[in-house]
Design an enzyme around this catalytic site. Structure first.
Site, PDB file in Angstrom:
ATOM      1  N   ASP A  56       0.867  -1.186   0.000  1.00  0.00           N
ATOM      2  CA  ASP A  56       0.000   0.000   0.000  1.00  0.00           C
ATOM      3  C   ASP A  56       0.904   1.236   0.000  1.00  0.00           C
ATOM      4  O   ASP A  56       2.119   1.134   0.179  1.00  0.00           O
ATOM      5  CB  ASP A  56      -0.877  -0.005   1.262  1.00  0.00           C
ATOM      6  CG  ASP A  56      -1.775   1.221   1.358  1.00  0.00           C
ATOM      7  OD1 ASP A  56      -2.417   1.564   0.348  1.00  0.00           O
ATOM      8  OD2 ASP A  56      -1.829   1.862   2.429  1.00  0.00           O
ATOM      9  N   SER A  57       0.275   2.408  -0.169  1.00  0.00           N
ATOM     10  CA  SER A  57       1.039   3.655  -0.115  1.00  0.00           C
ATOM     11  C   SER A  57       1.522   3.944   1.314  1.00  0.00           C
ATOM     12  O   SER A  57       2.350   4.830   1.501  1.00  0.00           O
ATOM     13  CB  SER A  57       0.156   4.812  -0.581  1.00  0.00           C
ATOM     14  OG  SER A  57      -0.928   4.965   0.310  1.00  0.00           O
ATOM     15  N   CYS A 106      -4.365  -1.666  -1.880  1.00  0.00           N
ATOM     16  CA  CYS A 106      -4.534  -0.231  -2.098  1.00  0.00           C
ATOM     17  C   CYS A 106      -5.515  -0.084  -3.256  1.00  0.00           C
ATOM     18  O   CYS A 106      -5.269  -0.628  -4.343  1.00  0.00           O
ATOM     19  CB  CYS A 106      -3.178   0.375  -2.447  1.00  0.00           C
ATOM     20  SG  CYS A 106      -3.243   2.087  -2.988  1.00  0.00           S
ATOM     21  N   GLU A 118      -2.803   8.447   8.478  1.00  0.00           N
ATOM     22  CA  GLU A 118      -1.330   8.392   8.516  1.00  0.00           C
ATOM     23  C   GLU A 118      -0.782   9.160   9.718  1.00  0.00           C
ATOM     24  O   GLU A 118       0.275   8.850  10.237  1.00  0.00           O
ATOM     25  CB  GLU A 118      -0.721   8.936   7.213  1.00  0.00           C
ATOM     26  CG  GLU A 118      -0.942   8.059   5.977  1.00  0.00           C
ATOM     27  CD  GLU A 118      -0.103   6.768   5.950  1.00  0.00           C
ATOM     28  OE1 GLU A 118       0.956   6.730   6.583  1.00  0.00           O
ATOM     29  OE2 GLU A 118      -0.543   5.796   5.313  1.00  0.00           O
ATOM     30  N   CYS A 154     -10.972   2.850  -0.009  1.00  0.00           N
ATOM     31  CA  CYS A 154      -9.583   3.195   0.277  1.00  0.00           C
ATOM     32  C   CYS A 154      -9.220   2.374   1.503  1.00  0.00           C
ATOM     33  O   CYS A 154      -9.969   2.375   2.492  1.00  0.00           O
ATOM     34  CB  CYS A 154      -9.446   4.693   0.569  1.00  0.00           C
ATOM     35  SG  CYS A 154      -7.793   5.116   1.170  1.00  0.00           S
ATOM     36  N   HIS A 196      -7.208   2.753   3.781  1.00  0.00           N
ATOM     37  CA  HIS A 196      -6.981   3.481   5.032  1.00  0.00           C
ATOM     38  C   HIS A 196      -8.290   3.621   5.835  1.00  0.00           C
ATOM     39  O   HIS A 196      -8.252   3.758   7.053  1.00  0.00           O
ATOM     40  CB  HIS A 196      -6.471   4.898   4.761  1.00  0.00           C
ATOM     41  CG  HIS A 196      -5.016   4.972   4.399  1.00  0.00           C
ATOM     42  ND1 HIS A 196      -4.523   4.479   3.217  1.00  0.00           N
ATOM     43  CD2 HIS A 196      -3.957   5.489   5.070  1.00  0.00           C
ATOM     44  CE1 HIS A 196      -3.207   4.700   3.180  1.00  0.00           C
ATOM     45  NE2 HIS A 196      -2.843   5.306   4.290  1.00  0.00           N
TER      46      HIS A 196
HETATM   47  N1  DGL Z   1      -4.778   3.218   0.821  1.00  0.00           N
HETATM   48  C1  DGL Z   1      -4.875   3.685  -0.476  1.00  0.00           C
HETATM   49  C2  DGL Z   1      -6.102   3.319  -1.229  1.00  0.00           C
HETATM   50  O1  DGL Z   1      -6.689   2.307  -0.898  1.00  0.00           O
HETATM   51  C3  DGL Z   1      -4.126   4.899  -0.921  1.00  0.00           C
HETATM   52  C4  DGL Z   1      -4.360   6.158  -0.209  1.00  0.00           C
HETATM   53  C5  DGL Z   1      -3.424   7.218  -0.757  1.00  0.00           C
HETATM   54  O2  DGL Z   1      -2.222   6.978  -0.710  1.00  0.00           O
HETATM   55  O3  DGL Z   1      -3.905   8.252  -1.228  1.00  0.00           O
HETATM   56  O4  DGL Z   1      -6.483   3.958  -2.155  1.00  0.00           O
END
Ligand code: DGL
Length: 275
Positions: free
Chosen positions: A14-15, A77, A156, A188, A190
């Protein structure tokens, strides 16, 4: 089963810390597997970047994971799944799974009203990828998307239960008030970390979809089909769960410790641009 192959880890990326919500579900459904997780803490967020950039980052990470001997890759992600899945499938000789298709399938099975809300990053919403998959499962459903980029930074930053997160959620989710939306996809990875806040603000009549459950289920099927499932017990040590980041290992560890069912001793920092 080829035991040597089966013993290899699953690569998850993931990011940043968001993919841990998927890793958590993978560990729950596939407890006999080893994992290598990569969080691109140096280059997060992905959701505001172009398709070319996110694809380049994703391919570098896939190369790194391949160098770690993974037997499959889970793109934990939505943004990378939306824009880079096909490139990774094409360029890497490994089973690859993204989170978008499983998320769309769960939402199609969940909605009664046929009107679904989608929250995610700018890049994921504008890619139109959820619409495409939903069409294949249930052509009658309608989708209303709302980009929620600040949620990524709040997670984050570790603002999990925080009045600021609640206020931002109110603003974002007002787009869905007074509609017949009965299901919201957390598009997302997150967002499940702030699921309680999102649920409180969205109201109890709305079902939140976390694509992680279906992703883990499909990962199991994919491993089985490729004769890669590990059935032997594994020692729950640092070799079984390896964590790598491109920056901020201490911040990563703090959030991972809050969230995962295991305590991690640390994440190793690597230079991802070398891959
Ligand atoms: N967790 C990510 C997603 O599912 C990326 C969030 C990001 O880095 O902007 O899209």
């Amino acid at each position: 089963m080829d035991t040597e192959m089966g013993r290899r880890p699953i690569g998850v990326f993931d990011s940043g810390v968001g993919g841990l919500t998927v890793l958590k579900e993978l560990i729950r459904q596939l407890p006999n597997e080893r994992y290598v997780y990569f969080g691109d803490m140096a280059r997060t967020p992905y959701g505001t970047k172009s398709k070319q950039t996110v694809t380049r980052f994703s391919k570098q990470i896939a190369s790194f994971l391949q160098s770690q001997g993974v037997k499959a890759i889970v793109i934990a992600c939505n943004t990378a799944s939306a824009v880079a899945l096909e490139d990774i499938e094409r360029d890497f000789d490994l089973p690859v799974i993204g989170v978008v298709k499983p998320g769309a399938k769960t939402a199609a099975d969940t909605t009664n009203s046929g009107h679904i809300g989608l929250i995610g990053t700018e890049a994921c919403i504008s890619s139109g990828i959820y619409e495409s998959y939903l069409q294949t499962y249930r052509p009658d459903v309608r989708l209303t998307g709302r980009a929620c980029p600040l949620f990524v930074s709040l997670v984050e930053e570790g603002c999990i239960e925080d009045p600021v997160t609640t206020e931002i959620a109110r603003r974002y989710l007002s787009a869905f008030k007074d509609t017949d939306i009965d299901t919201i996809i957390m598009g997302c990875t997150h967002f499940p970390m702030i699921e309680d806040t999102i649920q409180r603000v969205a109201g109890e009549n709305v079902r939140l979809v976390n694509p992680a459950y279906e992703t883990a289920k499909e990962t199991k099927i994919l491993l089985k089909e490729n004769d890669l499932l590990n059935t032997e017990d594994i020692p729950l040590d640092e070799e079984a769960y390896r964590f790598y980041v491109s920056d901020a290992p201490e911040r990563f560890r703090r959030i991972a410790d809050l969230f995962l069912p295991l305590s991690i001793s640390g994440a190793k920092q690597i230079h991802i641009e070398d891959y």
